[in-house]
Scaffold this active site. Structure first.
Site, PDB file in Angstrom:
ATOM      1  N   ARG A 253       0.860  -1.186   0.000  1.00  0.00           N
ATOM      2  CA  ARG A 253       0.000   0.000   0.000  1.00  0.00           C
ATOM      3  C   ARG A 253       0.887   1.223   0.000  1.00  0.00           C
ATOM      4  O   ARG A 253       1.928   1.248   0.652  1.00  0.00           O
ATOM      5  CB  ARG A 253      -0.908   0.017   1.240  1.00  0.00           C
ATOM      6  CG  ARG A 253      -2.041  -1.001   1.210  1.00  0.00           C
ATOM      7  CD  ARG A 253      -3.093  -0.658   0.162  1.00  0.00           C
ATOM      8  NE  ARG A 253      -4.189  -1.613   0.110  1.00  0.00           N
ATOM      9  CZ  ARG A 253      -4.220  -2.683  -0.702  1.00  0.00           C
ATOM     10  NH1 ARG A 253      -3.200  -2.933  -1.511  1.00  0.00           N
ATOM     11  NH2 ARG A 253      -5.279  -3.481  -0.701  1.00  0.00           N
ATOM     12  N   GLU A 281      -3.521   6.687  -4.636  1.00  0.00           N
ATOM     13  CA  GLU A 281      -3.400   5.485  -5.473  1.00  0.00           C
ATOM     14  C   GLU A 281      -3.150   5.815  -6.941  1.00  0.00           C
ATOM     15  O   GLU A 281      -2.357   5.161  -7.575  1.00  0.00           O
ATOM     16  CB  GLU A 281      -4.652   4.616  -5.332  1.00  0.00           C
ATOM     17  CG  GLU A 281      -4.691   3.389  -6.212  1.00  0.00           C
ATOM     18  CD  GLU A 281      -3.697   2.301  -5.822  1.00  0.00           C
ATOM     19  OE1 GLU A 281      -4.102   1.141  -5.801  1.00  0.00           O
ATOM     20  OE2 GLU A 281      -2.532   2.591  -5.552  1.00  0.00           O
ATOM     21  N   HIS A 300      -1.194  -0.739 -10.143  1.00  0.00           N
ATOM     22  CA  HIS A 300      -1.748  -1.725  -9.202  1.00  0.00           C
ATOM     23  C   HIS A 300      -2.129  -3.027  -9.927  1.00  0.00           C
ATOM     24  O   HIS A 300      -3.248  -3.536  -9.786  1.00  0.00           O
ATOM     25  CB  HIS A 300      -2.965  -1.132  -8.470  1.00  0.00           C
ATOM     26  CG  HIS A 300      -3.206  -1.763  -7.124  1.00  0.00           C
ATOM     27  ND1 HIS A 300      -3.648  -1.058  -6.029  1.00  0.00           N
ATOM     28  CD2 HIS A 300      -3.073  -3.043  -6.696  1.00  0.00           C
ATOM     29  CE1 HIS A 300      -3.786  -1.870  -4.989  1.00  0.00           C
ATOM     30  NE2 HIS A 300      -3.441  -3.076  -5.368  1.00  0.00           N
TER      31      HIS A 300
END
Length: 342
Positions: A253, A281, A300
């Site tokens: 993360r 993100e 991701h």
């Protein structure tokens, strides 16, 4: 032909739009049809605003089969699911939809975290081996020079023989990375406050405090859960401890690394990074992360994607089969463990 005595569990699929279509191939729908007395075409996208068909299925459901985008299972929703006994989650973390109300009602929970760990570890292994060989930098130099430049001299310090790899967190993914590194001649340091010296020896790694790991590793890869205690665990001070040229890999993360401090080290060229997650993100459009030559930035993708989703489905249907046979889950989620896991 199923008779009135059909005692297979009633299962309701609950997940975000478009996910079931990627999760279930025809063979999975066929298997679900044999395991459950359920309409496999009915997918609950929002249990909080249930359609009449979803409300009826929820009232009858013995099992919820969930994935990304599942509605949080509040006491109010569970009150409308009086028969619910289990949740099978075909993805990793259950923290976004399993609530205290689930545990209070004694609902059994399982997840496909073990399966989702595998592609993340594979991505990490590839990143480690490519970082050690300075692949990204070599490719860029080759593209720029387009001739047989003196790469042997430039890469004198590169290579994966006896390189020290620091692993932060013996999570499922961290442990899988350790396993995948066994065939290679690298030295592995591990920082994890929950792992004893004896357990570290069993894993074949050398335990280290985080400061020591940062100071000794040529590659540092982060596999800790996102918790208040792990926020910015790689801060400016610890990044400064890393030797020049160290590669930082993050598939966990973004919040685990102080990104402002990391950016300063990357812009200066002192450190390198392979980042599959960031904080936020999606980096802002003007972020240097997109264009820095010493950064490999991916959106991701390390976790399950494409055909890898079918591994999650297969594992989850195995668990559903166990439940239908009256057996305990092979990989249950325990509420107590969630305090220090993803």
């Amino acid at each position: 032909m199923h008779h009135a005595t059909d005692n297979r569990p009633a299962v309701l699929l609950a997940m975000g739009p478009g996910i079931a279509e990627r999760l279930f191939a025809d063979r999975h729908r066929d298997r679900l049809a044999t395991l459950a007395r359920t309409d496999p075409r009915l997918i609950a996208h929002d249990l909080a605003a249930a359609t009449p068909a979803v409300a009826a299925a929820l009232a009858e459901a013995d099992v919820l089969f969930t994935c990304w985008g599942a509605t949080p299972l509040t006491a109010e929703i569970l009150d409308r699911a009086p028969r619910l006994r289990a949740v099978v989650h075909a993805a990793g973390s259950v923290k976004h939809h399993i609530t205290d109300a689930c545990w209070e009602r004694g609902i059994a929970v399982t997840s496909a975290a073990a399966a989702n760990a595998l592609p993340v570890a594979e991505y990490t292994l590839a990143a480690i081996l490519f970082a050690g060989k300075h692949v990204l930098r070599s490719a860029q130099r080759y593209e720029k020079l387009r001739t047989d430049y003196d790469w042997r001299r430039e890469l004198a310090g590169a290579g994966n023989y006896r390189r020290t790899v620091g692993i932060v967190g013996a999570s499922r993914i961290g442990r899988r990375v350790i396993e995948l590194l066994r065939p290679f001649d690298v030295d592995v340091l591990l920082y994890d406050p929950y792992v004893s010296a004896a357990e570290a020896a069993g894993l074949g790694v050398v335990p280290a405090e985080l400061d020591e790991l940062c100071g000794r590793s040529g590659i540092v890869t982060v596999h800790a859960p996102q918790l208040p205690a792990t926020r910015h665990m790689l801060d400016a001070r610890r990044l400064a401890l890393m030797p020049d040229g160290t590669t930082v890999i993050n598939t966990a993360r973004g919040s685990l690394i102080d990104e402002t401090a990391l950016l300063a080290e990357l812009v200066s060229g002192r450190l390198h990074a392979v980042l599959d997650v960031t904080d936020p993100e999606v980096p802002p459009a003007d972020s240097p992360l997109y264009t820095l030559p010493n950064v490999l930035l991916t959106p991701h993708i390390a976790g399950s994607l494409g055909n890898e989703l079918h591994r999650l489905t297969d594992l989850s249907l195995d668990e559903l089969e166990r439940f239908a046979a009256g057996l305990p889950f092979a990989d249950p989620v325990h509420s107590a463990a969630l305090n220090h896991s993803a």
